[in-house]
Design an enzyme around this catalytic site. Structure first.
Site, PDB file in Angstrom:
ATOM      1  N   ARG A  16     -18.716   6.647  12.040  1.00  0.00           N
ATOM      2  CA  ARG A  16     -17.431   6.689  12.416  1.00  0.00           C
ATOM      3  C   ARG A  16     -16.541   4.939  12.418  1.00  0.00           C
ATOM      4  NH1 ARG A  16     -16.237  10.913  16.978  1.00  0.00           N
ATOM      5  NH2 ARG A  16     -17.397  12.639  15.690  1.00  0.00           N
TER       6      ARG A  16
ATOM      7  N   CYS B 100      -4.377  -0.417  -2.161  1.00  0.00           N
ATOM      8  CA  CYS B 100      -5.249  -0.461  -3.387  1.00  0.00           C
ATOM      9  C   CYS B 100      -6.654  -0.291  -2.341  1.00  0.00           C
ATOM     10  CB  CYS B 100      -5.436  -1.936  -4.685  1.00  0.00           C
ATOM     11  SG  CYS B 100      -3.654  -1.516  -5.012  1.00  0.00           S
TER      12      CYS B 100
ATOM     13  N   ARG C  75      -8.858   2.487  -4.366  1.00  0.00           N
ATOM     14  CA  ARG C  75      -8.408   3.998  -4.923  1.00  0.00           C
ATOM     15  C   ARG C  75      -7.535   2.875  -6.523  1.00  0.00           C
ATOM     16  NH1 ARG C  75      -2.825   3.477  -5.983  1.00  0.00           N
ATOM     17  NH2 ARG C  75      -1.574   1.876  -4.868  1.00  0.00           N
TER      18      ARG C  75
ATOM     19  N   ALA D 227      -8.169  -0.653  -9.310  1.00  0.00           N
ATOM     20  CA  ALA D 227      -8.373  -2.241  -8.766  1.00  0.00           C
ATOM     21  C   ALA D 227      -8.492  -2.795 -10.118  1.00  0.00           C
ATOM     22  CB  ALA D 227     -10.387  -1.570  -8.863  1.00  0.00           C
ATOM     23  N   ASP D 228      -7.180  -3.334 -10.536  1.00  0.00           N
ATOM     24  CA  ASP D 228      -6.964  -4.424 -11.452  1.00  0.00           C
ATOM     25  C   ASP D 228      -8.870  -4.879 -11.790  1.00  0.00           C
ATOM     26  OD1 ASP D 228      -6.421  -6.525 -13.117  1.00  0.00           O
ATOM     27  OD2 ASP D 228      -4.688  -7.170 -11.980  1.00  0.00           O
TER      28      ASP D 228
ATOM     29  N   ASN E 214     -10.889  -8.984  -3.795  1.00  0.00           N
ATOM     30  CA  ASN E 214     -10.669  -8.006  -2.984  1.00  0.00           C
ATOM     31  C   ASN E 214     -12.699  -8.138  -3.091  1.00  0.00           C
ATOM     32  OD1 ASN E 214      -9.751  -5.823  -5.553  1.00  0.00           O
ATOM     33  ND2 ASN E 214      -8.501  -6.797  -3.038  1.00  0.00           N
TER      34      ASN E 214
ATOM     35  N   HIS F 253      -9.691  -0.579 -13.259  1.00  0.00           N
ATOM     36  CA  HIS F 253      -8.455  -0.846 -14.926  1.00  0.00           C
ATOM     37  C   HIS F 253      -8.416  -2.430 -15.248  1.00  0.00           C
ATOM     38  CE1 HIS F 253      -5.653  -0.517 -11.563  1.00  0.00           C
ATOM     39  NE2 HIS F 253      -5.285  -1.242 -12.175  1.00  0.00           N
ATOM     40  N   LEU F 254      -8.883  -2.677 -16.662  1.00  0.00           N
ATOM     41  CA  LEU F 254      -8.646  -3.507 -17.646  1.00  0.00           C
ATOM     42  C   LEU F 254      -6.887  -3.377 -18.205  1.00  0.00           C
ATOM     43  CD1 LEU F 254     -11.717  -4.875 -19.191  1.00  0.00           C
ATOM     44  CD2 LEU F 254     -10.177  -6.327 -17.443  1.00  0.00           C
ATOM     45  N   TYR F 255      -6.110  -4.061 -17.440  1.00  0.00           N
ATOM     46  CA  TYR F 255      -4.718  -4.499 -17.925  1.00  0.00           C
ATOM     47  C   TYR F 255      -5.161  -5.077 -19.381  1.00  0.00           C
ATOM     48  CZ  TYR F 255      -2.427  -3.297 -13.842  1.00  0.00           C
ATOM     49  OH  TYR F 255      -1.886  -2.523 -12.801  1.00  0.00           O
TER      50      TYR F 255
END
Length: 265
Positions: free
Chosen positions: A128, A147, A167, A169-170, A178, A208-210
């Site tokens: 926990r 995020c 949740r 991720a850039d 991060n 993801h990749l922008y």
């Protein structure tokens, strides 16, 4: 940091076209994991230069329970600049508030970080050892919902490991920060609990990749990773909340040049 480049390559090769809140568009995958052995160096990206000062100050800011950007601005950190904050510099009940002052229904405020430090020391085999920043009741009051939403510690053979669930991720701009931030938090927690740092495990939901980062990602993939640096932490600090910026020293960081990219907001 081959693991990071592998993630980037995986998304470019296998990602799904997705629309997003910012209107930029992404290539995205769902469910991915990376592991970093903290005994083999500090996982600070070497295929582009990162601003470690910002990473350290942001983490200290989280640990203070602060949600106003004044401390960051005073230390020339622009991660949470004015486009996120209100006119007073407030961000709402974001990470620091949830970590240090989670509001309970009975009116109490729960210090999740202090609790998990105490539990690691008293009951290291607990399952926990968890801190959550995702509070559904307050998400709409936050400048940006968390995020990096939840993390858990694990003790084995005198080593402290940490797993983060992120949740959203850039990959190009956010993920390198991060990785370094949670690796450093794991090292700090290990020190104050009398343990060695083990692994940082980074688990993603939507990674993801922008679309406006594709060229920068391609450039980065052409670069050869270099030896990881070493993070030195002042061994005299035994209280997690007593760390100062001056207690950290990075040795042997030899990155490739910085690559500019636009943040999608």
């Amino acid at each position: 940091m081959k693991a990071y480049l592998d993630l980037m390559r995986h998304v470019l090769d296998n990602g799904t076209d997705k629309s997003d809140r910012t209107g930029t568009g992404t290539l995205s995958v769902f469910g991915y994991q990376m592991r970093f052995d903290l005994g083999k160096g500090f996982p600070l990206l070497t295929t582009k230069k990162l601003h470690l000062r910002s990473i350290i100050h942001e983490l200290l800011w989280f640990l203070k329970g602060d949600t106003n950007i004044k401390y960051l601005k005073d230390n020339n950190v622009s991660i949470w600049d004015d486009e996120w904050a209100d006119e007073n510099g407030d961000l709402g009940p974001v990470y620091g508030y949830q970590w240090r002052s989670w509001p309970a229904p009975d009116g109490r405020h729960i210090d999740q970080i202090a609790n998990v430090v105490e539990q690691i020391k008293k009951n290291p085999d607990s399952r926990r050892l968890i801190v959550s920043a995702w509070n559904p009741a307050l998400v709409d009051e936050m400048a940006l919902p968390p995020c990096h939403a939840l993390f858990q510690f694990y003790v084995a053979d005198g080593n402290l490991s940490c797993q983060l669930y992120q949740r959203s991720a850039d990959i190009f701009l956010g993920v390198p920060f991060n990785i370094a931030s949670y690796a450093l938090l794991t090292m700090m927690m290990a020190q104050v609990c009398g343990l060695e740092a083990g692994e940082f495990v980074h688990t993603f939901g939507d990674a993801h990749l922008y679309r406006n980062h594709f060229e920068q990602a391609a450039l980065q993939l052409e670069r050869e990773p270099r030896a990881l640096p070493v993070m030195k932490i002042n061994p005299e600090v035994k209280d997690l909340f007593a760390f100062k910026f001056e207690d950290f020293e990075l040795e042997g960081y030899d990155p490739h040049p910085h690559i500019k990219a636009v943040v999608s907001v």
